[in-house]
Every structure is written in structure tokens, then in C-alpha cells.
Motif scaffolding. Sequence first.
Motif, PDB file in Angstrom:
ATOM      1  N   GLN A 120       0.835  -1.201   0.000  1.00  0.00           N
ATOM      2  CA  GLN A 120       0.000   0.000   0.000  1.00  0.00           C
ATOM      3  C   GLN A 120       0.867   1.247   0.000  1.00  0.00           C
ATOM      4  O   GLN A 120       0.518   2.262  -0.633  1.00  0.00           O
ATOM      5  CB  GLN A 120      -0.935   0.010   1.215  1.00  0.00           C
ATOM      6  N   VAL A 123       1.766   1.894  -3.494  1.00  0.00           N
ATOM      7  CA  VAL A 123       0.629   2.469  -4.220  1.00  0.00           C
ATOM      8  C   VAL A 123       0.518   3.951  -3.913  1.00  0.00           C
ATOM      9  O   VAL A 123       0.395   4.792  -4.820  1.00  0.00           O
ATOM     10  CB  VAL A 123      -0.674   1.741  -3.839  1.00  0.00           C
ATOM     11  N   GLU A 133      -4.040   8.349 -11.241  1.00  0.00           N
ATOM     12  CA  GLU A 133      -4.321   6.962 -10.899  1.00  0.00           C
ATOM     13  C   GLU A 133      -4.010   6.039 -12.070  1.00  0.00           C
ATOM     14  O   GLU A 133      -3.429   4.967 -11.901  1.00  0.00           O
ATOM     15  CB  GLU A 133      -5.789   6.791 -10.498  1.00  0.00           C
ATOM     16  N   HIS A 137      -1.288   3.118 -11.664  1.00  0.00           N
ATOM     17  CA  HIS A 137      -1.748   1.733 -11.702  1.00  0.00           C
ATOM     18  C   HIS A 137      -1.023   0.900 -12.749  1.00  0.00           C
ATOM     19  O   HIS A 137      -1.064  -0.328 -12.705  1.00  0.00           O
ATOM     20  CB  HIS A 137      -3.252   1.688 -11.953  1.00  0.00           C
ATOM     21  N   PRO A 142      -2.447  -3.475  -6.993  1.00  0.00           N
ATOM     22  CA  PRO A 142      -3.213  -3.258  -5.764  1.00  0.00           C
ATOM     23  C   PRO A 142      -2.828  -4.297  -4.719  1.00  0.00           C
ATOM     24  O   PRO A 142      -2.341  -5.388  -5.061  1.00  0.00           O
ATOM     25  CB  PRO A 142      -4.665  -3.440  -6.223  1.00  0.00           C
ATOM     26  N   ASP A 144      -4.616  -6.285  -2.899  1.00  0.00           N
ATOM     27  CA  ASP A 144      -5.319  -7.560  -3.002  1.00  0.00           C
ATOM     28  C   ASP A 144      -5.055  -8.288  -4.316  1.00  0.00           C
ATOM     29  O   ASP A 144      -5.545  -9.395  -4.537  1.00  0.00           O
ATOM     30  CB  ASP A 144      -6.827  -7.367  -2.813  1.00  0.00           C
ATOM     31  N   SER A 146      -1.652  -8.178  -5.691  1.00  0.00           N
ATOM     32  CA  SER A 146      -0.197  -8.240  -5.831  1.00  0.00           C
ATOM     33  C   SER A 146       0.336  -9.636  -5.553  1.00  0.00           C
ATOM     34  O   SER A 146       0.122 -10.203  -4.469  1.00  0.00           O
ATOM     35  CB  SER A 146       0.474  -7.247  -4.877  1.00  0.00           C
ATOM     36  N   TRP A 206      -6.242  -3.882 -11.668  1.00  0.00           N
ATOM     37  CA  TRP A 206      -7.093  -2.902 -11.001  1.00  0.00           C
ATOM     38  C   TRP A 206      -8.529  -2.948 -11.487  1.00  0.00           C
ATOM     39  O   TRP A 206      -9.373  -2.223 -10.984  1.00  0.00           O
ATOM     40  CB  TRP A 206      -6.522  -1.500 -11.187  1.00  0.00           C
TER      41      TRP A 206
END
Length: 207
Positions: A120, A123, A133, A137, A142, A144, A146, A206
Motif C-alpha cells: 500500500q 501504491v 491513478e 496503476h 493493488p 489484493d 499483488s 485494477w
Amino acid sequence: MTSRTTRPRRTTRPTATLVVATIVVVAAAGATACATGALGSVLAPPGASPATAEPEDAVQPQGAPAPEGADQPAADAPPRDTDGIDPELLRRFDDARAAAAEDGVDLTITSGHRTAREQQALVDDALARYGSEAEAHRWVAPVDGSAHVAGTAIDVGPTAGAYWLMDHGAEFGLCQVFANEVWHFEATIEPGGTCGPTVPDASVLWH
């Protein structure tokens, strides 16, 4: 995952020589500026200026493939930061590292498992760095989605080692996943199989 097939020994590697020569030319053009260490480290993608673009896991704690001549572990040194990496993935990497050493190529892990908090942070850093974004991206997955968080992905270096693994990774069941990340590999096939096509970048994770 299953054990790989035995890799035949080779006496020459013209492809590796050509790759290294190509990398030297590209590096001289300033297209593969790399960095390791701090969270804010960046790596310019091939053909782009470091001032205008950086790649995906480019914003990563342990960095990405280092520039030629950078201080790197010896070829017979154990890979770094292996805690949390899937054991079979690590075993396959160890086999690939030994084979690369036979060809005179250093290969090491520059980034492996990451916690959700670490991912995170990448990110957040990418969003601040790019201000978009959509662009951020492309380079950072992300939490969840990765594979690094799952422990099923490794980033490798130095640059010559990453290109060597692009050429020979399928022998060990290791495949490049993102077209814009020559250093990111996952155990997506059985050893000796054929790697599928890469996806353009991490933005597919994403959606």
C-alpha cells in the motif's frame, strides 16, 4: 508445482553475449537508469527518460535491476530477502541462479515478499509521484492483487540477469508477467514449458 526437468549443460551462450552487448548500448543511451534502496527509488523504462516515466514495481523498497557496474552480490551468493517467498518459487530461482552463474551472469532477487502495508505504501507513493491513478496503476499492483503480497512473485537483477532470465526462465518454470517489467517473474508454468504472452502492465489488476 512440480520439480523441473534437468537442464542440459551448455558450453557456449551466444545469446547471452548479444544481450549483454545490447544492454550496454541501451545503458549508454541513458534508457535503463535504475535505483535501489529507499521507497522513493525509481527505474526508467526502456526508451524513456528518467525525468518523464518510471515503471511498475519501480517504486519498490528493494528496487529493480541495477545499472551495469552497480554493486551486486556475487553470483554464488544466496538470494536476498527470501522470507515469505513460496518455497517452490525460491527453489526454481535457485536453480536458475546456478545456471546463470555457469554462463557468467549474476542473478539475484531484488524484491520478494511484501506485506500488505508495504504494498500500500508503494501504491500511495506512486499516486503522489505520478499525480494520476491511471499512470500509477500501470506500475504498482493493488494490495489484493499483488503477487508479491502473496509471496508468488520475485523481482530480479542486475539488468543482465533479468534479460538472461527472460531468455531462459521457461526452463525453470519462471515467466515474465508484465511487458513493462523485465525484472518481475512468477512461477506460472511447469519447468520446461512455454511461457504465455505478457500483459501490458499492472493496470489489468485494477479492473
